[in-house]
Design a protein around this motif. Structure first.
Motif, PDB file in Angstrom:
ATOM      1  N   ASN A   1       8.837   7.443 -14.831  1.00 53.27           N
ATOM      2  CA  ASN A   1       9.904   7.220 -13.849  1.00 53.27           C
ATOM      3  C   ASN A   1       9.315   6.824 -12.500  1.00 53.27           C
ATOM      4  N   ALA A   2       8.192   7.413 -12.131  1.00 52.75           N
ATOM      5  CA  ALA A   2       7.524   7.040 -10.876  1.00 52.75           C
ATOM      6  C   ALA A   2       7.086   5.576 -10.939  1.00 52.75           C
ATOM      7  N   ARG A   3       6.618   5.162 -12.130  1.00 55.48           N
ATOM      8  CA  ARG A   3       6.237   3.750 -12.306  1.00 55.48           C
ATOM      9  C   ARG A   3       7.468   2.864 -12.098  1.00 55.48           C
ATOM     10  N   GLN A   4       8.584   3.220 -12.733  1.00 55.64           N
ATOM     11  CA  GLN A   4       9.815   2.433 -12.615  1.00 55.64           C
ATOM     12  C   GLN A   4      10.264   2.342 -11.158  1.00 55.64           C
ATOM     13  N   ASP A   5      10.212   3.475 -10.455  1.00 54.65           N
ATOM     14  CA  ASP A   5      10.610   3.480  -9.040  1.00 54.65           C
ATOM     15  C   ASP A   5       9.724   2.541  -8.226  1.00 54.65           C
ATOM     16  N   GLY A   6       8.431   2.586  -8.502  1.00 59.28           N
ATOM     17  CA  GLY A   6       7.499   1.710  -7.794  1.00 59.28           C
ATOM     18  C   GLY A   6       7.775   0.245  -8.074  1.00 59.28           C
TER      19      GLY A   6
ATOM     20  N   ASP B   1       0.834  -1.210   0.000  1.00 53.87           N
ATOM     21  CA  ASP B   1       0.000   0.000   0.000  1.00 53.87           C
ATOM     22  C   ASP B   1       0.868   1.259   0.000  1.00 53.87           C
ATOM     23  N   LEU B   2       1.975   1.224   0.753  1.00 54.39           N
ATOM     24  CA  LEU B   2       2.885   2.367   0.776  1.00 54.39           C
ATOM     25  C   LEU B   2       3.517   2.607  -0.598  1.00 54.39           C
ATOM     26  N   ILE B   3       3.891   1.538  -1.262  1.00 56.70           N
ATOM     27  CA  ILE B   3       4.476   1.667  -2.608  1.00 56.70           C
ATOM     28  C   ILE B   3       3.451   2.275  -3.559  1.00 56.70           C
ATOM     29  N   LEU B   4       2.241   1.751  -3.535  1.00 58.91           N
ATOM     30  CA  LEU B   4       1.183   2.275  -4.412  1.00 58.91           C
ATOM     31  C   LEU B   4       0.900   3.746  -4.118  1.00 58.91           C
ATOM     32  N   GLU B   5       0.827   4.087  -2.847  1.00 60.60           N
ATOM     33  CA  GLU B   5       0.545   5.471  -2.451  1.00 60.60           C
ATOM     34  C   GLU B   5       1.679   6.396  -2.898  1.00 60.60           C
ATOM     35  N   SER B   6       2.908   5.929  -2.738  1.00 62.31           N
ATOM     36  CA  SER B   6       4.061   6.726  -3.147  1.00 62.31           C
ATOM     37  C   SER B   6       4.047   6.971  -4.659  1.00 62.31           C
ATOM     38  N   VAL B   7       3.753   5.934  -5.425  1.00 57.07           N
ATOM     39  CA  VAL B   7       3.689   6.065  -6.890  1.00 57.07           C
ATOM     40  C   VAL B   7       2.597   7.055  -7.269  1.00 57.07           C
ATOM     41  N   ARG B   8       1.424   6.927  -6.652  1.00 55.05           N
ATOM     42  CA  ARG B   8       0.310   7.816  -6.975  1.00 55.05           C
ATOM     43  C   ARG B   8       0.633   9.265  -6.610  1.00 55.05           C
ATOM     44  N   GLN B   9       1.274   9.469  -5.465  1.00 55.91           N
ATOM     45  CA  GLN B   9       1.647  10.829  -5.061  1.00 55.91           C
ATOM     46  C   GLN B   9       2.654  11.439  -6.019  1.00 55.91           C
ATOM     47  N   ASP B  10       3.639  10.652  -6.456  1.00 59.77           N
ATOM     48  CA  ASP B  10       4.635  11.153  -7.404  1.00 59.77           C
ATOM     49  C   ASP B  10       3.977  11.544  -8.725  1.00 59.77           C
ATOM     50  N   MET B  11       3.063  10.717  -9.190  1.00 53.93           N
ATOM     51  CA  MET B  11       2.382  11.009 -10.459  1.00 53.93           C
ATOM     52  C   MET B  11       1.474  12.221 -10.320  1.00 53.93           C
ATOM     53  N   ASP B  12       0.823  12.322  -9.191  1.00 56.10           N
ATOM     54  CA  ASP B  12      -0.034  13.474  -8.909  1.00 56.10           C
ATOM     55  C   ASP B  12       0.789  14.768  -8.903  1.00 56.10           C
ATOM     56  N   ALA B  13       1.942  14.708  -8.255  1.00 56.92           N
ATOM     57  CA  ALA B  13       2.821  15.878  -8.187  1.00 56.92           C
ATOM     58  C   ALA B  13       3.298  16.271  -9.585  1.00 56.92           C
ATOM     59  N   ALA B  14       3.553  15.291 -10.436  1.00 56.86           N
ATOM     60  CA  ALA B  14       3.998  15.576 -11.801  1.00 56.86           C
ATOM     61  C   ALA B  14       2.910  16.327 -12.574  1.00 56.86           C
ATOM     62  N   VAL B  15       1.661  15.905 -12.428  1.00 62.63           N
ATOM     63  CA  VAL B  15       0.562  16.568 -13.136  1.00 62.63           C
ATOM     64  C   VAL B  15       0.331  17.966 -12.565  1.00 62.63           C
ATOM     65  N   LYS B  16       0.477  18.141 -11.266  1.00 64.46           N
ATOM     66  CA  LYS B  16       0.351  19.479 -10.677  1.00 64.46           C
ATOM     67  C   LYS B  16       1.451  20.393 -11.205  1.00 64.46           C
ATOM     68  N   HIS B  17       2.645  19.854 -11.348  1.00 64.75           N
ATOM     69  CA  HIS B  17       3.747  20.643 -11.904  1.00 64.75           C
ATOM     70  C   HIS B  17       3.428  21.036 -13.348  1.00 64.75           C
ATOM     71  N   LEU B  18       2.830  20.127 -14.103  1.00 60.35           N
ATOM     72  CA  LEU B  18       2.438  20.430 -15.483  1.00 60.35           C
ATOM     73  C   LEU B  18       1.428  21.575 -15.512  1.00 60.35           C
ATOM     74  N   ASP B  19       0.452  21.529 -14.619  1.00 65.47           N
ATOM     75  CA  ASP B  19      -0.537  22.611 -14.555  1.00 65.47           C
ATOM     76  C   ASP B  19       0.142  23.947 -14.254  1.00 65.47           C
ATOM     77  N   HIS B  20       1.094  23.919 -13.330  1.00 67.41           N
ATOM     78  CA  HIS B  20       1.828  25.147 -12.979  1.00 67.41           C
ATOM     79  C   HIS B  20       2.615  25.659 -14.191  1.00 67.41           C
TER      80      HIS B  20
END
Length: 184
Positions: free
Chosen positions: A132-137, A5-24
């Motif tokens: 890359n977040a997928r690879q890390d996960g 669950d921690l791995i999945l949550e970490s991957v999702r947070q990283d991907m979420d942060a990437a999309v937020k950065h794209l919006d910015h």
């Protein structure tokens, strides 16, 4: 299971942060209308320290084609003008002693295409970050001991589902931004 669950949550947070950065990043790409986001990353040399423009002045948009910057300290006007010119935003600041006015020129067809390419580059970089977040996960998943292959396969599929979802989200954001940029 908690580690999974921690791995999945970490991957999702990283991907979420990437999309937020794209919006910015997309907010900084102007689409013909004035916006305070256009100058939010400008750093002003204020008393020897680089300071964000919104900490030395009030930035507002009085109409669709104008950005008004009113410094709290009038002695900072020259420093703000210099920072805007050095930021390569393409604005020619003018001041009346109290305010700095930035006129946002209408975009030419060539400039629109350049901005659309810039948006595409930002979206591609975000997709790379998502992958890359997928690879890390997946790497973290491989490190785990004592987890059955079926569970690992299920988590790998879930990570791939997240990846597909976020890549599709990047494409949707890019499509929206391109439409906004190309709209005359």
């Amino acid at each position: 299971m908690e580690e999974l669950d921690l791995i999945l949550e970490s991957v999702r947070q990283d991907m979420d942060a990437a999309v937020k950065h794209l919006d910015h990043a997309f907010q900084r790409i102007r689409a013909g209308r004035a916006s305070t986001a256009m100058v939010q990353d400008v750093m002003v040399e204020y008393y020897g320290a680089p300071t964000p423009i919104n900490q030395v002045a009030n930035v507002s948009v009085p109409d669709a084609m104008t950005i008004s910057i009113q410094p709290w300290d009038r002695t900072a006007i020259n420093a703000i003008e210099k920072a805007i010119i050095n930021s390569n935003l393409g604005f020619a600041p003018s001041n009346n002693g109290e305010n700095i006015i930035l006129n946002v020129p209408p975009l030419t067809e060539e400039r629109r295409k350049e901005l659309a390419k810039q948006a595409k580059v930002e979206a591609e970089q975000t997709k790379v970050t998502v992958r890359n977040a997928r690879q890390d996960g997946l790497k973290e998943l491989k490190k785990l001991d004592g987890v059955s292959e079926d569970v690992v396969k299920g988590v790998e599929e879930e990570i791939q589902t997240y990846t597909d979802k976020y890549v599709k989200l990047c494409d949707e954001h890019l499509k929206t931004k391109e439409a906004e940029i190309m709209k005359v």
